[in-house]
Design a protein around this motif. Structure first.
Motif, PDB file in Angstrom:
ATOM      1  N   LYS A 175      26.175  -0.893  64.028  1.00  0.00           N
ATOM      2  CA  LYS A 175      25.358  -1.670  63.087  1.00  0.00           C
ATOM      3  C   LYS A 175      24.291  -0.753  62.505  1.00  0.00           C
ATOM      4  O   LYS A 175      23.567  -0.087  63.254  1.00  0.00           O
ATOM      5  CB  LYS A 175      24.714  -2.853  63.809  1.00  0.00           C
ATOM      6  CG  LYS A 175      23.845  -3.744  62.919  1.00  0.00           C
ATOM      7  CD  LYS A 175      23.309  -4.931  63.723  1.00  0.00           C
ATOM      8  CE  LYS A 175      22.477  -5.865  62.861  1.00  0.00           C
ATOM      9  NZ  LYS A 175      21.982  -7.040  63.620  1.00  0.00           N
ATOM     10  N   ASN A 187      20.053  -2.746  53.270  1.00  0.00           N
ATOM     11  CA  ASN A 187      21.475  -2.978  53.500  1.00  0.00           C
ATOM     12  C   ASN A 187      21.755  -3.032  54.997  1.00  0.00           C
ATOM     13  O   ASN A 187      21.361  -2.135  55.739  1.00  0.00           O
ATOM     14  CB  ASN A 187      22.316  -1.874  52.863  1.00  0.00           C
ATOM     15  CG  ASN A 187      22.233  -1.889  51.343  1.00  0.00           C
ATOM     16  OD1 ASN A 187      22.080  -2.954  50.751  1.00  0.00           O
ATOM     17  ND2 ASN A 187      22.317  -0.735  50.720  1.00  0.00           N
ATOM     18  N   GLY A 189      24.789  -2.982  57.484  1.00  0.00           N
ATOM     19  CA  GLY A 189      26.213  -2.675  57.503  1.00  0.00           C
ATOM     20  C   GLY A 189      26.801  -2.697  58.899  1.00  0.00           C
ATOM     21  O   GLY A 189      26.098  -2.444  59.895  1.00  0.00           O
ATOM     22  N   TYR A 190      28.082  -3.010  58.969  1.00  0.00           N
ATOM     23  CA  TYR A 190      28.816  -3.009  60.232  1.00  0.00           C
ATOM     24  C   TYR A 190      30.071  -2.146  60.090  1.00  0.00           C
ATOM     25  O   TYR A 190      30.743  -2.187  59.051  1.00  0.00           O
ATOM     26  CB  TYR A 190      29.249  -4.420  60.629  1.00  0.00           C
ATOM     27  CG  TYR A 190      28.151  -5.276  61.210  1.00  0.00           C
ATOM     28  CD1 TYR A 190      27.931  -5.325  62.583  1.00  0.00           C
ATOM     29  CD2 TYR A 190      27.342  -6.047  60.382  1.00  0.00           C
ATOM     30  CE1 TYR A 190      26.937  -6.120  63.117  1.00  0.00           C
ATOM     31  CE2 TYR A 190      26.339  -6.841  60.910  1.00  0.00           C
ATOM     32  CZ  TYR A 190      26.150  -6.878  62.272  1.00  0.00           C
ATOM     33  OH  TYR A 190      25.161  -7.670  62.804  1.00  0.00           O
ATOM     34  N   GLN A 191      30.369  -1.381  61.136  1.00  0.00           N
ATOM     35  CA  GLN A 191      31.659  -0.717  61.265  1.00  0.00           C
ATOM     36  C   GLN A 191      32.271  -1.167  62.587  1.00  0.00           C
ATOM     37  O   GLN A 191      31.737  -0.883  63.657  1.00  0.00           O
ATOM     38  CB  GLN A 191      31.519   0.811  61.250  1.00  0.00           C
ATOM     39  CG  GLN A 191      32.854   1.531  61.361  1.00  0.00           C
ATOM     40  CD  GLN A 191      32.705   3.041  61.351  1.00  0.00           C
ATOM     41  OE1 GLN A 191      31.695   3.562  60.887  1.00  0.00           O
ATOM     42  NE2 GLN A 191      33.712   3.740  61.862  1.00  0.00           N
ATOM     43  N   SER A 310      34.851  -1.964  57.812  1.00  0.00           N
ATOM     44  CA  SER A 310      33.450  -1.735  57.439  1.00  0.00           C
ATOM     45  C   SER A 310      33.041  -2.722  56.346  1.00  0.00           C
ATOM     46  O   SER A 310      33.827  -3.017  55.438  1.00  0.00           O
ATOM     47  CB  SER A 310      33.241  -0.302  56.951  1.00  0.00           C
ATOM     48  OG  SER A 310      33.541   0.635  57.979  1.00  0.00           O
ATOM     49  N   THR A 312      29.153  -4.383  54.313  1.00  0.00           N
ATOM     50  CA  THR A 312      27.690  -4.333  54.175  1.00  0.00           C
ATOM     51  C   THR A 312      27.210  -5.549  53.391  1.00  0.00           C
ATOM     52  O   THR A 312      27.830  -5.954  52.407  1.00  0.00           O
ATOM     53  CB  THR A 312      27.247  -3.055  53.442  1.00  0.00           C
ATOM     54  OG1 THR A 312      27.662  -1.917  54.190  1.00  0.00           O
ATOM     55  CG2 THR A 312      25.736  -3.022  53.273  1.00  0.00           C
TER      56      THR A 312
END
Length: 551
Positions: A175, A187, A189-191, A310, A312
């Protein structure tokens, strides 16, 4: 003349009544709800439920009782940019504190304004998490490197990553918060990586959690909206009052392919802004202990074994600057609420902005705007002042009619109408400019009240905030004096009671204006000064022409 005076009094009184009702009813904050009965205890987590998508079979953790302040604090990352200072907690990866360093606190001007904070007196935070079997929510502890992250000179972006892994399922989540120079857009974002053997469906939720209290420093006399709001192309801008959330009487679309969800307060807004064209679910709920959550759920897809996903979602948390809001997302500029007179307020503020670019002072911008408005309305004003001058000339004859007919109101009224007809005078001719100015007056009020650009904007000398009342009441007193002068320039009503009422009106209005924004009082003061000059000139010119006729 009695009729004209009465109408003027009613028009002014009605305009003040409309403002008063607007202050009292303009979406006041809802009553704080008691803790809900559905909340179940679970040690170490907040009284904020994890949202469950309507069509998801994923089991969400049960919410617990208690305040959001009861969360167990994890490692903290302090982020410093050129416009904000933020604190991110490893416990949930929540954004727990957000200071807007270019703005001062409404109560203590020596302090920086805190938009997000988590204190015993006020709770307002941003949270996000994932929905899916075993995926991290805002109650999950992430691995975060604590310390201060500063945006260096020449650096445009700053990232704060945190990680979570589950060896049992092979799932790994990174995160990341990304901050930008000269921007209040953050922003998130997650991966999501799947190193296991089973496909994992993933949905994400992004929510704002706050109490139902109005921000500190808000006037008890002037109420502005505090609470959730959303926008979709289908339903447009909708406010979701805290009271409606408590009662379960919310009226907004639950599903859409566009739109945003946010929390609005005077001059500032926080909103999750997912890109349009993707499915989303909106939700609001009371969380107990006086807390409310408002958010969006986004289905992000399925992560296959050995693959990653991924995505965002931007969060805007900052001032309601109209140009910025318009560029960020459709409908976001609607949070700058001008009320039902938006078609007038919006161009007024647009004009003010352009004047401000030239003079660099919002007070002088208001003065110049007032002059422009008076020039625009001058043809109407000239007719009005000419009518008043004619009425002033008839005052002795009206007084004689009153003596002639005494208490016979019907005959007196008929005689006055005959006199007006003979002299070709419209007794209501002086009312039109006043009636026309009332919408402008109210529209300017909303423009000054709703525009963050006016917040704590200085003018000269003792006026340090045009959006707040004059601290020494000098402008309202001066305005009252100008109203007395205007009353003296106008014809005296033949009725002694009406004459006394008209003399009291300036004092009464001055008291009302004690609570108005200084910028609005400045507008009305300058407007009165120009009106006095115009009326004096036109009256002198009319009287001179009448004298010439007699000669």
């Amino acid at each position: 003349m009695d009729t004209q005076r009465l109408i003027l009094f009613v028009v002014f009184s009605f305009s003040l009544l409309m403002l008063w009702e607007a202050w009292q009813k303009q979406d006041q904050p809802g009553v704080v709800a008691p803790p809900t009965a559905q909340v179940a205890a679970q040690p170490g987590v907040a009284g904020v439920p994890v949202p469950t998508p309507s069509q998801s079979a994923a089991a969400a953790p049960a919410p617990s009782a208690g305040s959001a302040a009861a969360l167990i604090n994890g490692a903290r990352a302090v982020v410093v940019t050129d416009v904000l200072r933020a604190e991110i907690d490893a416990n949930g990866g929540d954004l727990r504190s957000l200071a807007l360093t270019r703005y001062q606190d409404a109560v203590d001007k020596k302090k920086t304004l805190l938009l997000f904070e988590q204190t015993p007196g006020h709770e307002y935070i941003a949270q996000s998490g994932l929905l899916g079997a075993g995926l991290p929510t805002h109650k999950t502890l992430f691995q975060l490197t604590p310390g201060t992250y500063s945006l260096a000179a020449g650096q445009d972006t700053l990232q704060v990553p945190m990680t979570w892994t589950d060896p049992a399922t092979g799932m790994k989540v990174i995160k990341t918060y990304t901050f930008h120079r000269d921007s209040y857009e953050i922003n998130v974002g997650y991966q999501v990586s799947n190193e296991g053997k089973q496909a994992q469906p993933v949905s994400a939720y992004f929510q704002l959690v706050r109490d139902g209290k109005a921000p500190e420093g808000e006037s008890h006399f002037i109420h502005t909206y505090t609470g959730p709001a959303l926008f979709t192309e289908q339903s447009k801008f909708k406010k979701i009052d805290f009271k409606a959330i408590d009662k379960g009487e919310t009226d907004y679309p639950k599903f859409a392919n566009d739109g945003w969800m946010g929390m609005v307060q005077h001059h500032f807004v926080a909103a999750w802004l997912p890109k349009n064209g993707t499915k989303r679910e909106f939700y609001t709920r009371p969380d107990g202990n006086g807390l409310y959550s408002a958010g969006i759920i986004l289905p992000e897809g399925t992560v296959q074994p050995g693959a990653s996903l991924s995505f965002t979602t931007p969060l805007y948390a900052g001032p309601q600057e109209q140009k910025t809001l318009t560029a960020l997302a459709p409908g976001l500029d609607y949070v700058v609420d001008y009320g039902w007179l938006t078609p007038i307020s919006a161009p007024i503020f647009w004009t003010l902005q352009h004047i401000h670019k030239l003079v660099g002072n919002w007070g002088w911008s208001i003065v110049i705007l007032t002059i422009l408005l008076k020039l625009m309305f001058f043809p109407l004003s000239a007719k009005s002042y000419k009518s008043m001058a004619q009425m002033r000339g008839l005052a002795p004859r009206l007084a004689r009619l009153k003596e002639q007919f005494g208490d016979d109101r019907q005959k007196l009224h008929q005689a006055m109408m005959d006199l007006y007809k003979t002299e070709k005078i419209n007794p209501l001719g002086g009312c039109l400019p006043v009636v026309v100015q009332i919408p402008v007056f109210i529209a300017l009020y909303w423009a000054l009240l709703g525009s963050v650009e006016m917040r704590q904007a200085p003018f000269i000398l003792w006026i340090h905030d045009l959006s707040a009342p004059d601290p020494f009441y000098i402008l309202p007193i001066l305005m009252g004096i100008t109203m007395i002068v205007q009353t003296r320039l106008n014809p005296t009503p033949p009725d002694p009671i009406q004459a006394k009422v008209m003399m009291i009106m300036p004092v009464a209005f001055s008291v009302f204006f004690f609570f108005f924004p200084a910028g609005l009082v400045l507008y009305w003061l300058v407007n009165n000064l120009i009106s006095i000059s115009q009326q004096w000139y036109i009256t002198r010119k009319f009287e001179a022409s009448k004298t010439g006729d007699k000669r």
